[in-house]
Design an enzyme around this catalytic site. Structure first.
Site, PDB file in Angstrom:
ATOM      1  CB  ALA A  14      -8.624   9.375   3.474  1.00 53.93           C
ATOM      2  NE  ARG A  19     -14.967  -2.648  -1.091  1.00 53.03           N
ATOM      3  CZ  ARG A  19     -15.422  -1.654  -2.226  1.00 53.03           C
ATOM      4  NH1 ARG A  19     -14.392  -2.789  -3.419  1.00 53.03           N
ATOM      5  NH2 ARG A  19     -14.234  -0.362  -2.764  1.00 53.03           N
ATOM      6  N   GLY A  84     -16.223  10.858   1.585  1.00 57.29           N
ATOM      7  CA  GLY A  84     -15.669  11.441  -0.177  1.00 57.29           C
ATOM      8  C   GLY A  84     -14.285  11.450  -1.156  1.00 57.29           C
ATOM      9  N   GLY A 109      -3.978   5.781  -3.019  1.00 60.57           N
ATOM     10  CA  GLY A 109      -3.314   5.290  -2.025  1.00 60.57           C
ATOM     11  C   GLY A 109      -3.518   3.966  -2.218  1.00 60.57           C
ATOM     12  CD  GLU A 162     -19.287   6.080  -8.591  1.00 57.73           C
ATOM     13  OE1 GLU A 162     -18.226   5.471  -8.327  1.00 57.73           O
ATOM     14  OE2 GLU A 162     -17.839   7.681  -9.220  1.00 57.73           O
ATOM     15  CE1 TYR A 383      25.204 -18.748  15.993  1.00 55.74           C
ATOM     16  CE2 TYR A 383      26.499 -18.551  17.788  1.00 55.74           C
ATOM     17  CZ  TYR A 383      25.406 -18.378  17.966  1.00 55.74           C
ATOM     18  OH  TYR A 383      25.053 -17.041  17.928  1.00 55.74           O
ATOM     19  CG  ASN A 394      39.170 -25.619   7.680  1.00 56.69           C
ATOM     20  OD1 ASN A 394      37.973 -26.541   8.419  1.00 56.69           O
ATOM     21  ND2 ASN A 394      39.421 -26.000   6.050  1.00 56.69           N
ATOM     22  CE1 TYR A 404      23.165 -13.669  26.155  1.00 54.07           C
ATOM     23  CE2 TYR A 404      21.750 -16.363  26.409  1.00 54.07           C
ATOM     24  CZ  TYR A 404      22.611 -14.457  27.118  1.00 54.07           C
ATOM     25  OH  TYR A 404      21.753 -13.556  27.735  1.00 54.07           O
ATOM     26  NE  ARG A 457      41.935 -34.732  21.685  1.00 53.84           N
ATOM     27  CZ  ARG A 457      42.613 -34.391  20.661  1.00 53.84           C
ATOM     28  NH1 ARG A 457      41.865 -34.146  19.405  1.00 53.84           N
ATOM     29  NH2 ARG A 457      43.431 -35.399  19.993  1.00 53.84           N
TER      30      ARG A 457
HETATM   31  C1  UD1 Z   1     -13.969   5.982  -6.886  1.00 54.01           C
HETATM   32  C2  UD1 Z   1     -14.657   6.504  -8.059  1.00 54.01           C
HETATM   33  C3  UD1 Z   1     -15.475   5.630  -8.914  1.00 54.01           C
HETATM   34  C4  UD1 Z   1     -14.231   4.556  -9.580  1.00 54.01           C
HETATM   35  C5  UD1 Z   1     -13.485   4.149  -8.532  1.00 54.01           C
HETATM   36  C6  UD1 Z   1     -12.383   3.746  -9.488  1.00 54.01           C
HETATM   37  C7  UD1 Z   1     -15.819   8.522  -6.772  1.00 54.01           C
HETATM   38  C8  UD1 Z   1     -16.476   9.144  -6.277  1.00 54.01           C
HETATM   39  N1  UD1 Z   1     -16.101   7.263  -7.641  1.00 54.01           N
HETATM   40  O1  UD1 Z   1     -14.944   4.649  -6.229  1.00 54.01           O
HETATM   41  O2  UD1 Z   1     -15.750   7.163 -10.140  1.00 54.01           O
HETATM   42  O3  UD1 Z   1     -14.301   4.345 -10.992  1.00 54.01           O
HETATM   43  O4  UD1 Z   1     -13.039   4.985  -7.808  1.00 54.01           O
HETATM   44  O5  UD1 Z   1     -11.152   2.663  -8.699  1.00 54.01           O
HETATM   45  O6  UD1 Z   1     -14.710   9.637  -6.884  1.00 54.01           O
HETATM   46  N2  UD1 Z   1     -10.872   8.358  -0.339  1.00 54.01           N
HETATM   47  C9  UD1 Z   1     -10.424   8.999   0.381  1.00 54.01           C
HETATM   48  N3  UD1 Z   1     -11.305   9.792   1.645  1.00 54.01           N
HETATM   49  C10 UD1 Z   1     -12.503   9.009   1.099  1.00 54.01           C
HETATM   50  C11 UD1 Z   1     -13.066   7.817   0.938  1.00 54.01           C
HETATM   51  C12 UD1 Z   1     -12.232   7.670  -0.346  1.00 54.01           C
HETATM   52  O7  UD1 Z   1      -9.665   9.068   0.696  1.00 54.01           O
HETATM   53  O8  UD1 Z   1     -13.305  10.049   1.888  1.00 54.01           O
HETATM   54  C13 UD1 Z   1      -9.787   7.570  -0.680  1.00 54.01           C
HETATM   55  C14 UD1 Z   1      -9.437   5.927  -0.588  1.00 54.01           C
HETATM   56  O9  UD1 Z   1      -8.929   6.116   0.365  1.00 54.01           O
HETATM   57  C15 UD1 Z   1      -9.049   5.110  -2.203  1.00 54.01           C
HETATM   58  C16 UD1 Z   1     -10.017   6.258  -2.723  1.00 54.01           C
HETATM   59  O10 UD1 Z   1     -10.266   7.227  -2.190  1.00 54.01           O
HETATM   60  O11 UD1 Z   1      -7.805   4.979  -2.021  1.00 54.01           O
HETATM   61  C17 UD1 Z   1     -11.070   5.505  -3.873  1.00 54.01           C
HETATM   62  O12 UD1 Z   1     -11.813   4.848  -3.096  1.00 54.01           O
HETATM   63  P1  UD1 Z   1     -13.254   4.297  -2.875  1.00 54.01           P
HETATM   64  O13 UD1 Z   1     -14.492   4.354  -2.021  1.00 54.01           O
HETATM   65  O14 UD1 Z   1     -12.661   2.919  -2.762  1.00 54.01           O
HETATM   66  O15 UD1 Z   1     -13.797   4.655  -4.336  1.00 54.01           O
HETATM   67  P2  UD1 Z   1     -14.466   3.770  -5.749  1.00 54.01           P
HETATM   68  O16 UD1 Z   1     -15.890   3.534  -4.720  1.00 54.01           O
HETATM   69  O17 UD1 Z   1     -13.935   2.852  -5.777  1.00 54.01           O
HETATM   70 MG    MG Z   2     -12.305   1.332  -5.073  1.00 51.43          MG
END
Ligand code: UD1
Ligand code: MG
Length: 500
Positions: A14, A19, A84, A109, A162, A383, A394, A404, A457
């Protein structure tokens, strides 16, 4: 001992992926011909877990249909505005059956090299130990950015800190002040007892440096409520590396390719001359002793038989190549190349091209929607669009299938063992029977019956003395004059008795 399978796998997809600096959501970027989320889904599905749930939010309108296309059984869970990884997991839990019990895995993902085998191993370790939570961890020389595995004096896992919170702790002091120095990191991949996950997530707050609901907080809560929390360490750190930007996308794409080539060489017996310039999508298969020369891309659902030579310098997409075929410097798309057939150099096979066994498409040939029979040859500069070319036919150099008429595409059939002379135009729709000839340089727009030759021809006519009259004084005229003088001189005729 039976193999443990997870009851469900949750794939978190999600996030915004800011980045990546892209208009396309991170999950939909591709390596090895598959999107990142497709790699994650197939690894999850490969565990044969009865349920796979995917949390989506960013670009939901694109990500959700893609997930459904890749793995139709997947449950789509929508994450709300609470941010989160913890919230993402909670939303996925809501989409899973309420009475689910046993082990649920959480993966990301954006971690495309993770394998089903690693997930099954994690499940096994987790269940054998009777853990409430098992975190997949790794030791990294540079742990920057990752959550750190914080262990107590008895070396049991206390919490995951974290990176941003570890930075804060360093400034503020206290128990976690040295967390930044820890090199054991959280991969973000876990096995949970589903009941523990459910009850713990209900207690997780957003009280942290990022104001998010951290999935990592579940560990400390599970411990407090008496659950066993442990780690399972992975050596192969590529499997847990996530894609956060386009540099990592390229790095992971290269590694995925390298791994696939290793499998093709070790298990399928393919010969790869230069792995650095050979790019093979994840679904491509290559047969035993087939040589992949440098500069090749084998894309999509391409399958290559045994004992072939492919390359140098080819791009084959969704193309099937039979055993013993050879394809040199060609581009193909949705084509079928029969066993022992040959293609190239410098030819372009567009969708719907089928080349029969032992057939030939030579140099500088373009084909589209063309069914070319076994042993038939289209050797040079042609072609062939919307065509059926019979067995053993051949097609002479420079033949154009004029398919066309400006409004519609029309079909041309050339019969078995027929022969089309060089530089002919076959103005479709047209049918040339079996065993027929077309004279070189013909423009054919009517049917040719079996056994006939069609000559369409202008007749040749020669005008004597034209050069002398119209190009007098040129080198051409001088050459003509010298040639006729030589021809007229009886002394220079030494050709007597030798055949012409
Ligand atoms: C997370 C972990 C961290 C770990 C790291 C490994 C937490 C709080 N931290 O940090 O400890 O070392 O991954 O890569 O879990 N995602 C959602 N919804 C959200 C936020 C994220 O689905 O609201 C999904 C993202 O699409 C992604 C994954 O969760 O696939 C990780 O999210 P990301 O923001 O990259 O987490 P990190 O900060 O890397
Ligand atoms: Mg990450």
């Amino acid at each position: 001992m039976s193999v443990s399978r997870p009851a469900a796998v949750i794939v978190l997809a999600a996030g915004d992926g800011t980045r990546m600096k892209s208009d396309l959501n991170k999950m939909l970027h591709r390596i090895g011909g598959r999107t990142l989320v497709a790699h994650a889904l197939l690894a999850a599905a490969g565990t044969q877990a009865p349920h796979v749930a995917v949390t989506v939010r960013a670009q939901r309108e694109r990500v959700a249909p893609h997930v459904a296309a890749v793995w139709p059984q997947a449950l789509i869970a929508d994450q709300d505005e609470i941010k989160g990884t913890g919230r993402a997991a909670e939303c996925a839990l809501d989409a899973l059956p309420g009475d689910l019990s046993g082990t649920v895995l959480v993966t990301y993902g954006d971690t495309p090299l993770l394998t089903s085998d690693t997930l099954l191993e994690l499940t096994q370790v987790h269940e054998d130990a009777g853990n409430a939570v098992t975190v997949l961890t790794a030791h990294l020389d540079d742990p920057t950015g990752y959550g750190r595995i914080f262990r107590g004096a008895d070396s049991t896992v206390q919490a995951i800190v974290e990176h941003k919170d570890a930075v804060k702790a360093r400034e503020e002091g206290g128990e976690l002040r040295d967390a930044l120095d820890i090199t054991e990191i959280n991969s973000g991949i876990y096995a949970f007892d589903v009941a523990v996950l459910r009850s713990s997530l209900a207690q997780v707050t957003t009280d942290n440096a990022q104001g998010e609901k951290y999935l990592t907080d579940v560990l400390a809560i599970a411990r407090r409520t008496g659950g066993r929390v442990d780690t399972h360490s992975i050596e192969d750190i590529w499997q847990i590396e996530g894609v956060n930007d386009k540099v990592q996308l390229a790095r992971m794409g290269k590694e995925l390719n390298r791994r696939h080539l290793d499998v093709l060489m070790r298990e399928s017996g393919a010969i790869v001359v230069d792995p650095d310039t050979t790019w093979v999508d994840a679904d491509v298969t290559v047969g035993r002793d087939t040589v992949l020369q440098p500069g090749i891309q084998l894309l999509g659902a391409t399958t290559i038989g045994a004992g072939c030579t492919i390359g140098p310098d080819c791009t084959l997409k969704d193309t099937e190549v039979g055993d013993g075929a050879s394809v040199v410097r060609a581009q193909t798309d949705l084509a079928t190349i029969g066993a022992h057939a040959s293609v190239g150099p410098f030819s372009y096979l567009r969708p719907g091209t089928t080349l029969g066994e032992g057939g030939k498409i030579g140099g500088f040939v373009e084909t589209k929607n063309a069914d070319i029979g076994p042993g038939a040859k289209v050797p040079h500069l042609t072609y062939a669009g919307d065509a059926t070319i019979g067995e053993g036919a051949n097609i002479g150099a420079g033949t154009i299938f004029a398919n066309y008429d400006g409004v519609e595409k029309n079909h041309t059939t050339v019969g078995n063992h027929s022969f089309v002379g060089s530089n002919s135009v076959l103005v479709a729709p047209v049918e040339i029977g079996d065993g027929a000839y077309v004279a070189a340089g013909s423009a054919i727009d009517g049917r040719v019956e079996p056994g006939q030759i069609a000559v369409a021809r202008g007749r040749q006519r020669n005008i004597d003395g034209w050069v002398a009259r119209r190009r007098a004084g040129t080198k051409t005229a001088a050459a003509a004059e010298a040639a006729s003088a030589e021809h007229d001189s009886p002394n220079t005729d030494d050709s007597e008795g030798t055949p012409a």
